[in-house]
Motif scaffolding. Sequence first.
Motif, PDB file in Angstrom:
ATOM      1  N   GLY A   1       0.708  -1.019   0.086  1.00 27.30           N
ATOM      2  CA  GLY A   1       0.004  -0.114  -0.026  1.00 27.30           C
ATOM      3  C   GLY A   1       0.958   1.276  -0.086  1.00 27.30           C
ATOM      4  N   MET A   2       1.972   1.213   0.608  1.00 24.83           N
ATOM      5  CA  MET A   2       2.723   2.426   0.967  1.00 24.83           C
ATOM      6  C   MET A   2       3.737   2.663  -0.195  1.00 24.83           C
ATOM      7  SD  MET A   2       1.494   3.877   3.476  1.00 24.83           S
ATOM      8  CE  MET A   2       2.483   5.310   3.790  1.00 24.83           C
ATOM      9  N   LYS A   3       4.460   1.466  -0.411  1.00 25.86           N
ATOM     10  CA  LYS A   3       5.625   1.573  -1.508  1.00 25.86           C
ATOM     11  C   LYS A   3       5.111   1.698  -2.896  1.00 25.86           C
ATOM     12  CE  LYS A   3       9.014  -0.495   1.522  1.00 25.86           C
ATOM     13  NZ  LYS A   3      10.171  -1.444   1.657  1.00 25.86           N
ATOM     14  N   LEU A   4       3.928   0.826  -3.088  1.00 26.86           N
ATOM     15  CA  LEU A   4       3.646   0.640  -4.471  1.00 26.86           C
ATOM     16  C   LEU A   4       2.358   1.605  -4.722  1.00 26.86           C
ATOM     17  CD1 LEU A   4       3.954  -3.060  -5.047  1.00 26.86           C
ATOM     18  CD2 LEU A   4       5.487  -1.727  -5.503  1.00 26.86           C
ATOM     19  N   ASN A   5       1.838   1.953  -3.735  1.00 25.21           N
ATOM     20  CA  ASN A   5       0.692   2.859  -3.723  1.00 25.21           C
ATOM     21  C   ASN A   5      -0.525   2.049  -4.214  1.00 25.21           C
ATOM     22  OD1 ASN A   5      -0.971   4.942  -3.506  1.00 25.21           O
ATOM     23  ND2 ASN A   5      -0.326   5.864  -5.398  1.00 25.21           N
ATOM     24  N   HIS A   6      -0.717   0.783  -3.800  1.00 30.09           N
ATOM     25  CA  HIS A   6      -1.648  -0.253  -4.353  1.00 30.09           C
ATOM     26  C   HIS A   6      -2.490  -0.526  -3.544  1.00 30.09           C
ATOM     27  CE1 HIS A   6      -2.723  -3.014  -7.525  1.00 30.09           C
ATOM     28  NE2 HIS A   6      -1.750  -2.864  -8.309  1.00 30.09           N
ATOM     29  N   GLY A   7      -3.841  -0.649  -4.069  1.00 34.77           N
ATOM     30  CA  GLY A   7      -4.918  -1.282  -3.065  1.00 34.77           C
ATOM     31  C   GLY A   7      -4.791  -2.714  -2.557  1.00 34.77           C
ATOM     32  N   VAL A   8      -5.153  -2.898  -1.487  1.00 38.92           N
ATOM     33  CA  VAL A   8      -4.896  -4.389  -0.927  1.00 38.92           C
ATOM     34  C   VAL A   8      -6.279  -4.409  -0.215  1.00 38.92           C
ATOM     35  CG1 VAL A   8      -3.789  -5.947   0.531  1.00 38.92           C
ATOM     36  CG2 VAL A   8      -2.599  -4.191  -0.414  1.00 38.92           C
ATOM     37  N   THR A   9      -6.860  -5.881  -0.375  1.00 36.13           N
ATOM     38  CA  THR A   9      -8.118  -6.294   0.407  1.00 36.13           C
ATOM     39  C   THR A   9      -7.896  -7.399   1.220  1.00 36.13           C
ATOM     40  OG1 THR A   9      -9.529  -5.790  -1.592  1.00 36.13           O
ATOM     41  CG2 THR A   9     -10.422  -7.448  -0.076  1.00 36.13           C
ATOM     42  N   ILE A  10      -8.223  -7.163   2.179  1.00 36.83           N
ATOM     43  CA  ILE A  10      -7.903  -8.641   3.320  1.00 36.83           C
ATOM     44  C   ILE A  10      -9.078  -9.159   3.571  1.00 36.83           C
ATOM     45  CG2 ILE A  10      -7.099  -8.675   5.817  1.00 36.83           C
ATOM     46  CD1 ILE A  10      -5.712  -5.879   5.728  1.00 36.83           C
ATOM     47  N   LEU A  11      -8.983 -10.518   3.447  1.00 39.73           N
ATOM     48  CA  LEU A  11     -10.031 -11.398   3.647  1.00 39.73           C
ATOM     49  C   LEU A  11      -9.666 -12.285   4.861  1.00 39.73           C
ATOM     50  CD1 LEU A  11     -10.231 -12.795  -0.052  1.00 39.73           C
ATOM     51  CD2 LEU A  11     -11.569 -10.790   0.961  1.00 39.73           C
ATOM     52  N   ASP A  12     -10.873 -12.997   5.442  1.00 42.19           N
ATOM     53  CA  ASP A  12     -10.915 -13.666   6.742  1.00 42.19           C
ATOM     54  C   ASP A  12     -10.734 -15.283   6.176  1.00 42.19           C
ATOM     55  OD1 ASP A  12     -10.709 -11.680   8.651  1.00 42.19           O
ATOM     56  OD2 ASP A  12     -13.006 -11.405   8.325  1.00 42.19           O
ATOM     57  N   GLY A  13      -9.610 -15.852   6.691  1.00 41.01           N
ATOM     58  CA  GLY A  13      -9.510 -17.312   6.178  1.00 41.01           C
ATOM     59  C   GLY A  13      -9.562 -18.267   7.294  1.00 41.01           C
ATOM     60  N   HIS A  14      -9.805 -19.284   7.000  1.00 42.79           N
ATOM     61  CA  HIS A  14      -9.821 -20.501   8.002  1.00 42.79           C
ATOM     62  C   HIS A  14      -9.188 -21.863   7.604  1.00 42.79           C
ATOM     63  CE1 HIS A  14     -11.497 -22.135  11.977  1.00 42.79           C
ATOM     64  NE2 HIS A  14     -11.507 -23.237  11.181  1.00 42.79           N
ATOM     65  N   GLY A  15      -8.012 -22.028   8.287  1.00 43.27           N
ATOM     66  CA  GLY A  15      -7.295 -23.151   7.647  1.00 43.27           C
ATOM     67  C   GLY A  15      -8.066 -24.568   8.052  1.00 43.27           C
ATOM     68  N   TRP A  16      -8.148 -25.356   7.336  1.00 47.88           N
ATOM     69  CA  TRP A  16      -8.895 -26.718   7.434  1.00 47.88           C
ATOM     70  C   TRP A  16      -7.947 -27.618   8.194  1.00 47.88           C
ATOM     71  CZ3 TRP A  16      -6.892 -31.697   5.946  1.00 47.88           C
ATOM     72  CH2 TRP A  16      -8.026 -32.760   6.230  1.00 47.88           C
ATOM     73  N   TYR A  17      -6.647 -27.625   7.815  1.00 43.52           N
ATOM     74  CA  TYR A  17      -5.935 -28.909   8.697  1.00 43.52           C
ATOM     75  C   TYR A  17      -5.593 -28.068   9.840  1.00 43.52           C
ATOM     76  CZ  TYR A  17      -2.080 -31.857   9.859  1.00 43.52           C
ATOM     77  OH  TYR A  17      -1.025 -32.773  10.357  1.00 43.52           O
ATOM     78  N   THR A  18      -5.063 -26.895  10.241  1.00 44.37           N
ATOM     79  CA  THR A  18      -4.685 -26.407  11.396  1.00 44.37           C
ATOM     80  C   THR A  18      -5.906 -25.736  12.264  1.00 44.37           C
ATOM     81  OG1 THR A  18      -4.438 -24.279  10.541  1.00 44.37           O
ATOM     82  CG2 THR A  18      -2.345 -25.555  10.400  1.00 44.37           C
ATOM     83  N   GLY A  19      -6.875 -25.449  11.690  1.00 46.82           N
ATOM     84  CA  GLY A  19      -7.980 -25.117  12.405  1.00 46.82           C
ATOM     85  C   GLY A  19      -7.861 -23.575  12.647  1.00 46.82           C
ATOM     86  N   GLN A  20      -6.860 -22.795  12.458  1.00 52.17           N
ATOM     87  CA  GLN A  20      -6.564 -21.663  12.705  1.00 52.17           C
ATOM     88  C   GLN A  20      -7.098 -20.512  11.719  1.00 52.17           C
ATOM     89  OE1 GLN A  20      -2.302 -21.338  13.117  1.00 52.17           O
ATOM     90  NE2 GLN A  20      -2.313 -22.660  14.930  1.00 52.17           N
ATOM     91  N   GLU A  21      -7.635 -19.303  12.322  1.00 55.74           N
ATOM     92  CA  GLU A  21      -7.942 -18.110  11.635  1.00 55.74           C
ATOM     93  C   GLU A  21      -6.836 -17.333  11.095  1.00 55.74           C
ATOM     94  OE1 GLU A  21     -11.016 -17.505  11.327  1.00 55.74           O
ATOM     95  OE2 GLU A  21     -12.095 -19.113  12.617  1.00 55.74           O
ATOM     96  N   ARG A  22      -6.957 -16.878   9.843  1.00 51.15           N
ATOM     97  CA  ARG A  22      -5.772 -16.445   9.571  1.00 51.15           C
ATOM     98  C   ARG A  22      -6.002 -15.347   8.243  1.00 51.15           C
ATOM     99  NH1 ARG A  22      -1.496 -20.239   6.743  1.00 51.15           N
ATOM    100  NH2 ARG A  22      -0.633 -18.481   6.883  1.00 51.15           N
ATOM    101  N   LYS A  23      -5.166 -14.250   8.210  1.00 47.27           N
ATOM    102  CA  LYS A  23      -5.661 -13.196   7.039  1.00 47.27           C
ATOM    103  C   LYS A  23      -5.182 -13.685   5.705  1.00 47.27           C
ATOM    104  CE  LYS A  23      -7.623 -10.553  10.141  1.00 47.27           C
ATOM    105  NZ  LYS A  23      -9.087 -10.515  10.107  1.00 47.27           N
ATOM    106  N   VAL A  24      -5.951 -13.347   4.679  1.00 49.97           N
ATOM    107  CA  VAL A  24      -5.524 -13.565   3.226  1.00 49.97           C
ATOM    108  C   VAL A  24      -5.583 -12.284   2.434  1.00 49.97           C
ATOM    109  CG1 VAL A  24      -5.892 -15.020   1.122  1.00 49.97           C
ATOM    110  CG2 VAL A  24      -6.289 -15.905   3.471  1.00 49.97           C
ATOM    111  N   LEU A  25      -4.329 -11.955   1.888  1.00 49.91           N
ATOM    112  CA  LEU A  25      -4.409 -10.637   1.004  1.00 49.91           C
ATOM    113  C   LEU A  25      -4.755 -11.119  -0.303  1.00 49.91           C
ATOM    114  CD1 LEU A  25      -1.039  -9.110   2.295  1.00 49.91           C
ATOM    115  CD2 LEU A  25      -3.264  -8.940   3.307  1.00 49.91           C
ATOM    116  N   CYS A  26      -5.518 -10.272  -0.976  1.00 55.99           N
ATOM    117  CA  CYS A  26      -6.336 -10.261  -2.136  1.00 55.99           C
ATOM    118  C   CYS A  26      -5.662  -8.748  -2.998  1.00 55.99           C
ATOM    119  CB  CYS A  26      -7.686 -10.461  -2.417  1.00 55.99           C
ATOM    120  SG  CYS A  26      -8.341 -10.642  -4.083  1.00 55.99           S
TER     121      CYS A  26
END
Length: 301
Positions: free
Chosen positions: A228-253
Amino acid sequence: MKEVQDYVFITMGLILYAFGFTVFLMPYEIVTGGVAGISAIVFYATAFPLEYTYFGINVVLGIVALRILGWKFLSKTIYAFTMLSFLLGLFQQLMPVDESGHFIKILGEGQNFMSLILGCTMTGSSLGIVFLNNGSTGGTDIIAASVNKYHDVSLGTVLTMLDLVIIGSCLLIPQFGDMLQRAHMVVFGLCTMVIENFMLDFLMNRQRQSVQFMIFSSKWQEIANAIGMKLNHGVTILDGHGWYTGQERKVLCILAKKSESTVIFRLIKSIDPQAFVSQSAVIGVFGEGFDQIKVKTKNEK
């Protein structure tokens, strides 16, 4: 500097066009589409200087299209067709001629089709270079740019329809010989149309290609900030959920131009070499920073 860069690349494209047209197409009396094709038809039939016809028609079309395209576009167009008129005349003066005064056929007798392929590859590529740098060689390009400004129709499609009419007119000119000879000219002209428009669309679409990144990383915040800062580019942050680990994590699109891919990969690797990145091609991206949505709604005329 961007304007200067545009004019430099437009000039390079015009030189390539004049070279391909004069060296490979004119000696074999190959007809093309566009105003250059009209000028060539007049030249083959009457020997009237091709560059004069080309310049005159473009002046008329430029005046008509001024309101649609505006001064910014037409300023480069006026420069382009004026410079191309000069270059076409210059290359004709530099071309060697035989005893009868005709241009020497560089590839030799009977190499009409090979000369057509080489010449149209150059002229089609040159049109793409000019358009990608916000210019136009004038003529039917002005008409194509006017249509493309308001409708989602490729430049190649518009030029194809116009070229069919121009090339087909060869059948009506008795100076080109009997009907069989005129039919040959039309067939060769159709080949020039296909090759030129293919090269034009190829270069235009290649430049406009977009990609989608899906980035999985524990350092997602740092990567998002950097993009966002260096490339002046938009980023969308999605909520993800790992099937194997069962952990919540963020995904950048991220949606980006294909030409930006290397820079984005380099930035991701510098922050998290272990990041999991998926890159996929997308057919089209429309909106801010990308192509304009040109379809009309029911409320628009």
